[in-house]
Structures are given as structure tokens and as C-alpha cells.
Design an enzyme around this catalytic site. Structure first.
Site, short mmCIF file in Angstrom:
data_model
loop_
_atom_site.label_atom_id
_atom_site.label_comp_id
_atom_site.label_asym_id
_atom_site.label_seq_id
_atom_site.Cartn_x
_atom_site.Cartn_y
_atom_site.Cartn_z
N ASP A 44 -9.50 -3.48 -0.39
CA ASP A 44 -9.52 -3.17 -1.68
C ASP A 44 -7.99 -2.98 -2.24
OD1 ASP A 44 -8.70 -1.04 -0.01
OD2 ASP A 44 -10.15 0.65 -0.92
N GLU A 115 -13.50 3.30 5.19
CA GLU A 115 -12.62 4.22 5.72
C GLU A 115 -12.83 5.55 6.02
OE1 GLU A 115 -9.30 4.47 2.89
OE2 GLU A 115 -8.94 2.33 2.58
N GLU A 182 -4.36 1.64 10.95
CA GLU A 182 -3.23 1.48 10.12
C GLU A 182 -2.39 2.67 10.08
OE1 GLU A 182 -4.45 0.64 6.16
OE2 GLU A 182 -2.28 0.56 5.38
O1 KIV Z 1 -7.41 -3.25 1.71
C1 KIV Z 1 -6.68 -3.46 2.71
O2 KIV Z 1 -6.17 -4.82 2.34
C2 KIV Z 1 -6.81 -3.09 3.89
C3 KIV Z 1 -5.67 -3.57 4.93
C4 KIV Z 1 -4.61 -2.92 4.80
C5 KIV Z 1 -6.29 -3.40 6.29
O3 KIV Z 1 -7.76 -2.47 4.18
#
Ligand code: KIV
Length: 279
Positions: A44, A115, A182
Site C-alpha cells: 500500500d 499489519e 519493518e
Molecule cells: O507497503 C509496502 O510497500 C510495505 C513494505 C514497506 C514492506 O508494506
């Protein structure tokens, strides 16, 4: 051969590092797939790098499906993971399953990513029960930017680090097939990676994760402005593009482009007839 959940698991078991990159369109995804990247994430993050939003929160299901479908059409081998956007799964279990299903059915993804830790375990269980692989995402989870008060490294205090480890165990128990870690200290990522049997894929989480993921605009030098400490620029594609575009502008203005080799010809006799008639 199309990579699957089992490919990633086997990679963890054999110590073969998993490579994942984001992609959001057909052309880019095709290049990454041909290069042999193991997995492609339609993050996202597209809200920021493709659509110009300040953060990922405004991204919709329609945005995600549109970009996921383009990437899925290109990914012959790479395992395709699509992000579930903000408020597409937090609301309730029904929404989570329906929206995960749309990313698979309409987007052609092989898995979804969401998430959070303990608080989203019921959603993970329900999506997995619908036969959809789920990649979890812990640490600096960008959808919580307002709750965190900015994009800040997570898990630095004892209780926060313990919560991260506990969340990692819980999402694994709930059935997640992998987890993105992350923006957390490398040593915490190492502990989590050792404890879990599912693969960890790090971004700003050090080298001890089972794999790495980067936003491609960052690692190819396309991002302008601030880039986080964990980003390595592997190629200056932004500079190449700028040079190509500047050359195009100047050659077009000078009349050097298009040249003979870029031009279609016509039979001389037809041309003669036409010139006699029209000139
Ligand atoms: O949205 C994204 O690109 C992600 C990565 C940073 C893992 O979740």
C-alpha cells in the site's frame, strides 16, 4: 516454476535468502520477475510512491485490486503478495475475509498482507480458514503512523521488544505463512527469526531475517527527498530517466529526433502523384 508458500518456507529451512521487491504495474513487475526475484509485494506504499499521498492511509481496495491485477499478469514465477489497505480488515472479521478474497479473485494475488499483531489474529485465522495465505507485518507498520506519532523505529524498549516477540509468536499461531519485520532493531529481528518456523522478511530490520524487501523506487534511486537509513540505492535509475527525458526534449526541439531510421517511407511514384496533386 511459480513460487508458493512452500517455496518460501523451504528457503527459510535451507538458508536461501528470500528476495522480495514492491511493484505496482505490469512493466516493472515483468522486469523483476524476469530477474528472478522470489516474491513481489503490491504494497500500500503505492499510495505514496505511485499516487503521491503523504502516507498509506487513503489507499482503497479499488486501488489495490487495480495495481495487483497488473502485477499478477506479469508475475510468472514470483509469489504475489497484495497489501490489505487501511480499514479493509481492522473493522471486523467479515470485512477482512471479503476484502482478502477480492485481492485473490479480482487481483490474482497469491497471498495478502496485513499489519498488526495480537489484535488482528482473529482476522488472520479467518482469512487462512478461507484458504488464503496471510503475510503478517510487525514493527513500524505504516498504517499506524498516527498512533506512533510519525515513522519511528519500533521495539527499542524492553516491553516494546517483548511485545514484538509475543506478537510474532501469536501471528504464527494464527496461521500466518510469513511476516514482514519493518523498522526494528536488528538484534530483535534476529531473535524473532530464530524463534519462528515461518520466514521473516525484513525492511530496516537487519541482515539476520530470512529475506529482505525494499520499495523499488527507493532501491533504484527514483525517490526524491528523504530516504530512510535502511535503504541502499542499487542503481541510479532516476538519473538515467532524467538524462533520457532531457535528451528527448532537446533533440525534438533541435529537429534531430525523429531521424531517418524512426520514419516510415512511401513508394516514390505514389509520392510523385501526391505532390503533383497537392503541392
Ligand atoms: O507497503 C509496502 O510497500 C510495505 C513494505 C514497506 C514492506 O508494506
Amino acid at each position: 516454476m511459480k513460487n508458493t508458500v512452500s517455496t518460501l518456507l523451504k528457503q527459510k529451512q535451507s538458508g536461501d535468502k528470500i528476495t522480495m521487491l514492491t511493484a505496482y504495474d505490469y512493466t516493472t513487475a515483468k522486469i523483476f520477475d524476469e530477474c528472478g526475484v522470489n516474491a513481489i509485494l503490491i504494497g500500500d506504499s503505492l499510495g505514496m510512491v505511485m499516487l503521491g499521498y503523504e502516507n498509506t492511509l487513503p489507499v482503497t481496495m479499488e486501488d489495490m485490486i487495480h495495481h495487483t491485477a497488473a502485477v499478477s499478469r506479469a508475475a510468472e514465477n514470483a509469489f504475489v503478495v497484495a497489501d490489505m489497505p487501511f480499514m479493509s480488515y481492522q473493522t471486523n472479521i467479515y470485512d477482512a475475509v471479503v476484502n482478502a478474497g477480492r485481492l485473490i479473485k479480482e487481483g490474482g494475488a497469491n497471498a495478502v498482507k496485513l499489519e498488526g499483531g495480537a489484535e488482528v489474529c482473529e482476522q488472520i485465522k479467518a482469512i487462512v480458514n478461507a484458504s488464503i495465505p496471510v503475510v503478517a507485518h510487525l514493527g513500524l507498520t505504516p498504517q499506524s503512523v498516527n498512533a506512533f506519532g510519525g515513522f519511528k523505529v519500533q521495539g527499542k524498549s524492553l516491553d516494546k521488544a517483548e511485545k514484538l516477540i509475543d506478537d510474532a509468536m501469536k501471528i504464527q499461531e494464527a496461521g500466518a505463512c510469513a511476516v514482514v519485520l519493518e523498522g526494528i532493531p536488528a538484534k530483535i529481528a534476529k531473535i524473532i527469526t530464530k524463534k519462528l518456523f515461518i520466514p521473516t522478511i525484513g525492511i530496516g530490520a537487519g541482515s539476520q531475517c530470512d529475506g529482505q524487501v525494499l520499495v523499488y523506487q527507493d532501491m533504484l534511486g527514483l525517490t526524491t527527498g528523504h530516504t530512510p537509513k535502511f535503504v541502499k540505492v542499487f542503481a541510479q535509475a532516476g538519473e538515467l530517466i532524467r538524462k533520457g527525458v532531457s535528451d528527448y526534449i532537446s533533440e525534438t526541439k533541435e529537429g534531430a529526433f525523429p531521424a531517418e531510421e524512426h520514419t516510415y517511407s512511401i513508394d516514390e511514384n505514389i509520392l510523385k502523384e501526391l505532390t503533383e496533386k497537392y503541392e
